[in-house]
Design a protein around this motif. Structure first.
Motif, PDB file in Angstrom:
ATOM      1  N   ALA A   1      10.425 -19.470 -24.614  1.00 38.53           N
ATOM      2  CA  ALA A   1       9.598 -19.473 -25.819  1.00 38.53           C
ATOM      3  C   ALA A   1       9.502 -18.083 -26.440  1.00 38.53           C
ATOM      4  CB  ALA A   1       8.199 -20.008 -25.498  1.00 38.53           C
TER       5      ALA A   1
ATOM      6  N   LEU B   1      12.391 -17.138 -28.846  1.00 39.48           N
ATOM      7  CA  LEU B   1      12.347 -17.955 -30.067  1.00 39.48           C
ATOM      8  C   LEU B   1      11.284 -17.435 -31.028  1.00 39.48           C
ATOM      9  CD1 LEU B   1      12.852 -21.506 -28.544  1.00 39.48           C
ATOM     10  CD2 LEU B   1      14.436 -20.238 -29.999  1.00 39.48           C
ATOM     11  N   PHE B   2      10.096 -17.125 -30.501  1.00 43.27           N
ATOM     12  CA  PHE B   2       9.055 -16.555 -31.363  1.00 43.27           C
ATOM     13  C   PHE B   2       9.462 -15.168 -31.872  1.00 43.27           C
ATOM     14  CE2 PHE B   2       5.890 -19.442 -29.097  1.00 43.27           C
ATOM     15  CZ  PHE B   2       5.754 -20.287 -30.186  1.00 43.27           C
TER      16      PHE B   2
ATOM     17  N   GLY C   1      10.109 -22.626 -30.492  1.00 40.93           N
ATOM     18  CA  GLY C   1       9.148 -21.906 -29.667  1.00 40.93           C
ATOM     19  C   GLY C   1       7.925 -22.752 -29.351  1.00 40.93           C
TER      20      GLY C   1
ATOM     21  N   ALA D   1       6.889 -23.680 -25.619  1.00 36.30           N
ATOM     22  CA  ALA D   1       5.564 -23.207 -25.202  1.00 36.30           C
ATOM     23  C   ALA D   1       4.638 -24.376 -24.895  1.00 36.30           C
ATOM     24  CB  ALA D   1       4.958 -22.316 -26.284  1.00 36.30           C
TER      25      ALA D   1
ATOM     26  N   TRP E   1       0.233 -20.963 -28.684  1.00 34.13           N
ATOM     27  CA  TRP E   1       0.681 -22.235 -29.231  1.00 34.13           C
ATOM     28  C   TRP E   1      -0.100 -22.601 -30.492  1.00 34.13           C
ATOM     29  CZ3 TRP E   1      -0.652 -27.170 -30.531  1.00 34.13           C
ATOM     30  CH2 TRP E   1       0.405 -28.069 -30.697  1.00 34.13           C
TER      31      TRP E   1
ATOM     32  N   THR F   1       4.127 -13.696 -31.404  1.00 32.85           N
ATOM     33  CA  THR F   1       5.073 -13.050 -30.495  1.00 32.85           C
ATOM     34  C   THR F   1       4.338 -12.236 -29.436  1.00 32.85           C
ATOM     35  OG1 THR F   1       6.740 -12.960 -32.230  1.00 32.85           O
ATOM     36  CG2 THR F   1       7.037 -11.473 -30.367  1.00 32.85           C
TER      37      THR F   1
ATOM     38  N   ALA G   1       2.649 -14.684 -26.983  1.00 42.00           N
ATOM     39  CA  ALA G   1       3.635 -15.334 -26.114  1.00 42.00           C
ATOM     40  C   ALA G   1       4.163 -14.352 -25.071  1.00 42.00           C
ATOM     41  CB  ALA G   1       4.787 -15.899 -26.950  1.00 42.00           C
TER      42      ALA G   1
END
Length: 141
Positions: free
Chosen positions: A23, A26-27, A56, A60, A92, A121, A124
């Motif tokens: 995740a 991706l973020f 993401g 997540a 999330w 970001t 996460a």
């Protein structure tokens, strides 16, 4: 009589760790796409960010389900796994808000989308750092 130190005994499994670690890039990719859109105003960068955010959120969300199951299965409770679950939940939820923000017209995304991508970001990354920290063997009984 002293109370034993409370520890979290359930480490993330391989699939849980893979989802959590997947995740973050991706973020981060969505953040980089937002920066590229902010600098170039090429609409396709906003589309890339939207798809990366969706990916993401998927990873997540699945990692969050694993985290909740691990938290429920823990024999002893401690503050660290709860912090991990809360960080993941916050990432999330803000990611979902970011996805809604990116669903707007591309010109309306900036600068809120960029700020939200930065926050998601960071959250996460903090969740992954906290959640995967138990794989290093910290706090094992």
């Amino acid at each position: 009589m002293t109370t034993p130190e409370l520890t979290y005994r359930h480490r993330p499994g391989p699939l849980h760790a893979l989802l959590l670690a997947g995740a973050v890039p991706l973020f981060f990719g969505a953040l980089l796409s937002d920066v590229a859109y902010f600098k170039t105003f090429q609409v396709q960068w906003s589309n890339f960010a939207s798809w990366l955010i969706a990916g993401g959120l998927l990873l997540a969300g699945l990692a969050g389900l694993f985290a909740l199951v691990n938290l429920a299965r823990a024999r002893r409770k401690a503050g660290r796994p709860l912090v991990y679950v809360l960080l993941l939940l916050a990432a999330w939820l803000l990611g979902l808000v970011n996805a809604f923000e990116h669903a707007k017209d591309a010109w309306a995304v900036m600068p809120q989308g960029l700020v939200l991508s930065m926050l998601v970001t960071l959250l996460a990354l903090a969740a992954a750092w906290t959640g995967l920290g138990s794989l290093r063997g910290e706090g094992e009984a």
